[in-house]
Design an enzyme around this catalytic site. Structure first.
Site, mmCIF file in Angstrom:
data_model
loop_
_atom_site.group_PDB
_atom_site.id
_atom_site.type_symbol
_atom_site.label_atom_id
_atom_site.label_comp_id
_atom_site.label_asym_id
_atom_site.label_seq_id
_atom_site.Cartn_x
_atom_site.Cartn_y
_atom_site.Cartn_z
ATOM 1 N N ASP A 23 0.907 -1.146 0.000
ATOM 2 C CA ASP A 23 0.000 0.000 0.000
ATOM 3 C C ASP A 23 0.951 1.203 0.000
ATOM 4 O O ASP A 23 2.122 1.071 0.373
ATOM 5 C CB ASP A 23 -0.887 -0.017 1.253
ATOM 6 C CG ASP A 23 -1.742 1.233 1.364
ATOM 7 O OD1 ASP A 23 -1.785 1.833 2.463
ATOM 8 O OD2 ASP A 23 -2.359 1.637 0.351
ATOM 9 N N ASP A 25 0.013 5.104 0.674
ATOM 10 C CA ASP A 25 -0.221 6.173 1.634
ATOM 11 C C ASP A 25 -0.122 5.617 3.045
ATOM 12 O O ASP A 25 -0.817 4.679 3.398
ATOM 13 C CB ASP A 25 -1.614 6.781 1.402
ATOM 14 C CG ASP A 25 -1.586 8.287 1.499
ATOM 15 O OD1 ASP A 25 -1.981 8.956 0.521
ATOM 16 O OD2 ASP A 25 -1.169 8.795 2.557
#
Lengths: 290, 293
Positions: A23, A25
């Site tokens: 992922d 962010d």
């Protein structure tokens, strides 16, 4: 049960893992601020010839997402991006859903076009002065897709709800994230718009992005050499990243550099959300010797 | 419970009640479409000397707008006999003695009444015109209350701003959160459009907060009516409505009775299903209001 990673164990974990899903962010960056060690870690894994993929619930197109990453200094290619807009488009292609009504930003239409899927945007049906009874329904539309839009209006929601009053029209959303972090604040995520439409129509959306596993299923179709046992998911959010990894049957690491605290991980009772491992930040992956 | 009313029952029903509260949307009209028997029934009840009041949830209109709309269709009401969620919100703010600044997601209706009653407020639309991003916009510390109303001009930015005011407390603490009403949808002709409940749900997902609802199903409006008519007996008051989660629930919460008309959002099968499952049901229901003429 979760385990806090110690730095020795990380080296051997990296050794065994052939495919890494990141992922972004809260893992590689936090808003505008780059997380210390992110660039070096990705570069190190690339040097070790690991397979790297970046999986985001963001509804940018893969091309846009790749550009964003390259601007930040990551040496990545479009094929390594898995955005929820791309996942949705692939899903529609595979399920022969080829006429969509979307309420989204520009990334989703780009991906739909890439897959040759016909689509119309909710705003096309908004008449002025607004009269819901004068809107002509396009009978070719088979499904509605909601994705985070930087701008949507009351009328867009009215049009989407109108189409969904026909139970034959399918209801999809790229993701259900309730918030979207910006700086020290948060603003409504796609989940907010999804709730609005679910409440208005009394229907439930089928979510295509994390924590649903479509992104991983599609990835394995493109790369049959990927083995679950040698794959690792790294994220910062329990109910999207970690639940996604756990549901895929792969090991998960939750980083504390994003939205989740150590306390939340330790107190978590829901086995679907408990990460295999957790550690402070991505910098912990860097071997001092490197 | 859930007794079907036909013409033969009309005299009994009319004799049972001294006061009738009429919902408008789905009962008297749905947009431009008038529902059968409504106008004639209102005129008949007024002639019979029954007390006839309007109790509507729409928060984009004021008492004056509604009075004018009704008069155009040959239904005459005194202003005080029209209870709408906008005016009820003002009554509520006065009841809690609210003095500070208010942030409003909404236009018309609620803002006219706030202005008329001397409240200090700013609308989401006005803040939007400052052209600042949600990341940069200053949150005004004077604002102690958020009101979320009906607004067809609302957009993502305004919802985002509302969420910021709800999620981040001022120096004095978390802000009050009030909604005139939380209707899910409004019937317009043969279709529906989203009501404020839709955007309350949007904000609830992001902020986990739910507002104090002033209008139906909250009994606040009936408390205002009882203050004006202290001798009225609740079991001799009937609300004429079309929705379980506003009109019928309001009746239950207020201790009055209810007649559900099938010209709006509720069908007979929905009522019968609720009878079976033991969920909320009206005291009476009918196809349309011609049965009481």
């Amino acid at each position: 049960m979760t385990t806090k990673l110690n730095l020795d164990f990380i080296s051997s974990l990296i050794e065994k893992t052939k495919t890494f899903l990141f992922d972004c962010d809260g893992v590689l960056w936090l808003g505008k601020h780059q997380i210390d060690g992110a660039l070096e870690t990705i570069a190190m894994l690339q040097k070790m010839e690991k397979r790297l993929f970046f999986i985001s619930n963001n509804a940018l197109s893969r091309r846009m997402y790749c550009e964003k990453m390259r601007e930040r200094g990551f040496d990545v290619s479009v094929e390594q991006m898995i955005s929820s807009g791309f996942t949705a488009s692939q899903y529609f292609k595979q399920n022969k859903i080829d006429n969509i009504l979307c309420l989204s930003g520009p990334g989703v239409p780009e991906e739909l076009k890439n897959q040759g899927i016909s689509f119309r945007r909710a705003e096309e049906f908004v008449n002025q002065p607004f009269d819901i009874n004068k809107i002509e329904i396009d009978p070719k539309i088979q499904a509605v897709l909601l994705a985070k839009a930087d701008y949507y209006t009351y009328y867009d929601i009215a049009v989407i709800s109108l189409y969904l009053s026909n139970p034959k029209v399918l209801f999809f959303a790229t993701n259900n994230d309730p918030t979207f972090p910006i700086g020290s604040r948060f603003i409504p995520g796609c989940g907010s718009m999804v709730s609005a439409v679910e409440f208005a129509t009394q229907r439930k959306a089928t979510i295509l992005g994390k924590p649903q596993i479509h992104g991983f299923t599609q990835l394995k179709q493109r790369h049959p050499e990927i083995q679950k046992e040698e794959t690792l998911m790294i994220g910062d959010r329990l109910d999207t990243d970690i639940q996604f990894g756990n549901s895929c049957g792969i090991q998960t690491i939750c980083l504390l550099s994003g939205v989740t605290s150590e306390e939340e991980i330790i107190q978590c009772k829901n086995p679907e959300l408990i990460p295999t491992y957790y550690t402070e930040t991505i910098k912990d992956f860097l071997d001092e010797k490197n | 419970m859930a007794q079907l009313i036909t013409k033969k029952d009309s005299q009994t029903i009319l004799d049972s009640f001294d006061m009738f509260l009429f919902d408008l949307s789905g009962v008297v009209w749905s947009g431009n479409k008038m529902h059968p028997g409504a106008v004639e029934l209102i005129q008949k009840l007024q002639k019979m000397g029954k007390k006839v009041l309007v109790a509507t949830n729409n928060s984009s209109e004021t008492q004056i707008n509604i009075q004018e709309k009704l008069a155009k269709k040959e239904m005459n009401f005194d202003i005080e006999d029209i209870y709408c969620s906008t005016n009820a919100t003002i009554d509520y703010l006065k009841k809690i003695n609210y003095q500070d600044k208010i942030f409003v997601l909404g236009q018309k209706g609620i803002t006219e009444e706030l202005e008329k009653n001397g409240f200090n407020f700013i609308t989401a639309q006005e803040v939007e015109q400052q052209n600042l991003s949600l990341e940069d916009v200053d949150l005004d510390d004077e604002i102690g209350c958020v009101i979320i109303g009906t607004d067809q001009n609302l957009n993502y930015y305004q919802i985002g701003l509302t969420c910021l005011y709800l999620a981040f407390p001022s120096k004095k603490g978390p802000r009050l959160y009030i909604a005139p009403n939380a209707d899910r949808v409004y019937p317009v002709g043969d279709r529906t459009i989203p009501g404020p409940g839709t955007f309350i749900a949007a904000c609830q997902t992001t902020t986990r907060r739910y507002p104090t609802i002033v209008a139906k199903p909250d009994p606040f409006i009936f408390q205002l009516i009882q203050k004006r008519f202290p001798d009225i007996l609740p079991h001799r008051v009937c609300i004429v409505g079309d929705q379980f989660d506003t009109d019928i629930l309001f009746a239950q919460n207020s201790g009055i009775r209810s007649l559900c008309v099938l010209t709006g959002l509720t069908s007979e099968s929905m009522i019968l299903e609720n009878v079976k499952s033991g969920s909320i049901v009206p005291d009476f229901y009918c196809e349309d209001l011609t049965c009481l003429l």
